[in-house]
Design an enzyme around this catalytic site. Structure first.
Site, PDB file in Angstrom:
ATOM      1  N   HIS A   9       0.856  -1.185   0.000  1.00 57.26           N
ATOM      2  CA  HIS A   9       0.000   0.000   0.000  1.00 57.26           C
ATOM      3  C   HIS A   9       0.895   1.239   0.000  1.00 57.26           C
ATOM      4  CE1 HIS A   9      -3.564   2.408   0.710  1.00 57.26           C
ATOM      5  NE2 HIS A   9      -2.867   3.067   1.621  1.00 57.26           N
ATOM      6  N   ASP A  16      -6.905  -2.390   3.907  1.00 59.54           N
ATOM      7  CA  ASP A  16      -5.544  -1.895   4.140  1.00 59.54           C
ATOM      8  C   ASP A  16      -5.144  -1.979   5.614  1.00 59.54           C
ATOM      9  OD1 ASP A  16      -5.137  -1.346   1.425  1.00 59.54           O
ATOM     10  OD2 ASP A  16      -6.115   0.597   1.605  1.00 59.54           O
TER      11      ASP A  16
HETATM   12  C1  GRF Z   1       1.030   0.830  -6.205  1.00 64.08           C
HETATM   13  O1  GRF Z   1       1.236   2.136  -5.778  1.00 64.08           O
HETATM   14  C2  GRF Z   1       0.541  -0.029  -5.056  1.00 64.08           C
HETATM   15  O2  GRF Z   1       1.079   0.331  -3.825  1.00 64.08           O
HETATM   16  C3  GRF Z   1      -0.933   0.256  -5.078  1.00 64.08           C
HETATM   17  O3  GRF Z   1      -1.274   0.323  -6.425  1.00 64.08           O
HETATM   18  C4  GRF Z   1      -0.124   0.710  -7.182  1.00 64.08           C
HETATM   19  C5  GRF Z   1       0.109  -0.359  -8.194  1.00 64.08           C
HETATM   20  O4  GRF Z   1       1.120  -0.042  -9.105  1.00 64.08           O
HETATM   21  N1  GRF Z   1      -1.645  -0.733  -4.306  1.00 64.08           N
HETATM   22  P1  GRF Z   1       1.678  -1.142 -10.085  1.00 64.08           P
HETATM   23  O5  GRF Z   1       0.490  -1.746 -10.816  1.00 64.08           O
HETATM   24  O6  GRF Z   1       2.420  -2.161  -9.287  1.00 64.08           O
HETATM   25  O7  GRF Z   1       2.575  -0.398 -11.045  1.00 64.08           O
END
Ligand code: GRF
Length: 222
Positions: free
Chosen positions: A111, A147
């Site tokens: 997160h 979360d």
């Molecule tokens: C990341 O910032 C993650 O923390 C959040 O969604 C985003 C996903 O990015 N849960 P990616 O698809 O891994 O590029």
């Protein structure tokens, strides 16, 4: 020792998935991705997986009549892959309590905030609006609440005065790409214990120093 089979669940561009793919290409990484599951067809993360020769499965949530029916289908696919750890890497759907219970203490999420601050969506906008001086990312075991769950690892970044959502997101994302493979490594190496609702990481050294942002002028001590 054989690498630990893991499943990675995604919904989008998959840069965190890519960080795991890159780590597993390094040779000494103690985990291997057995399957990548997406709830959205055609996303960039699926292309990343296919390019790395990893099996993919798409379960389009819009075609299921209930959350439970979707979760059951995903669970069956994960379990058929032999995965022993499930990683939510930008997976943008709530999971049912039954799914979460099935994978208790072997389901982790990344997160983009320092939980328990700023759970949910629009994290970077809310962080900037709040005036918080630091943000970061959290890798945690998943519980039924959004979360929430025992924290494995966090990485902090400063929030700069001129930050936009995009500039803060990029700074946090860079930390995510280090934090997620690190947490998976610890899990696969058996270094992580959940005691009560807190995580103990055996062998992790405490960080040195104090973080201050903005950094105060040096006190004039003679
Ligand atoms: C990341 O910032 C993650 O923390 C959040 O969604 C985003 C996903 O990015 N849960 P990616 O698809 O891994 O590029």
């Amino acid at each position: 020792m054989d690498p630990l089979p893991i499943a990675v669940l995604i919904s989008g561009r998959g840069t965190n998935l890519q960080s795991l793919i890159n780590a597993s290409l390094q040779g000494d990484f103690p985990a291997r991705i057995a399957v990548v599951v997406s709830n959205k067809p055609g996303v960039e993360g699926l292309v990343r997986a296919a390019r790395a020769g990893i099996r993919t499965a798409v379960f389009d949530h819009r075609t299921y009549e209930s959350r439970e029916a979707f979760d059951d289908a995903v669970r069956a696919r994960i379990d058929a892959s032999g995965a022993r750890l499930v990683v939510l890497a930008g997976f943008m759907r709530r999971l049912s309590p039954a799914f979460v219970a099935h994978y208790r203490d072997r389901l982790i999420n990344i997160h983009p905030s320092l939980l328990p601050a700023f759970p949910g969506l629009d994290v970077h906008r809310r962080v900037i609006e709040s005036g918080a001086r630091f943000s970061g990312c959290t890798v945690h075991f998943v519980r039924a609440e959004l979360d929430a769950g025992p924290i494995i690892l966090q990485a902090a970044v400063p929030v700069h005065p001129g930050d936009t959502e995009a500039s803060l997101a990029a700074r946090v994302l860079e930390m995510e790409h280090g934090a997620l493979p690190q947490a998976v490594r610890w899990f696969a190496e058996g270094c992580i214990r959940v005691e009560g609702e807190r995580v103990q990481v055996d062998g992790a050294a405490p960080p040195a120093g104090v973080l201050v942002n903005p950094f105060p002028a040096q006190a004039n001590v003679s």
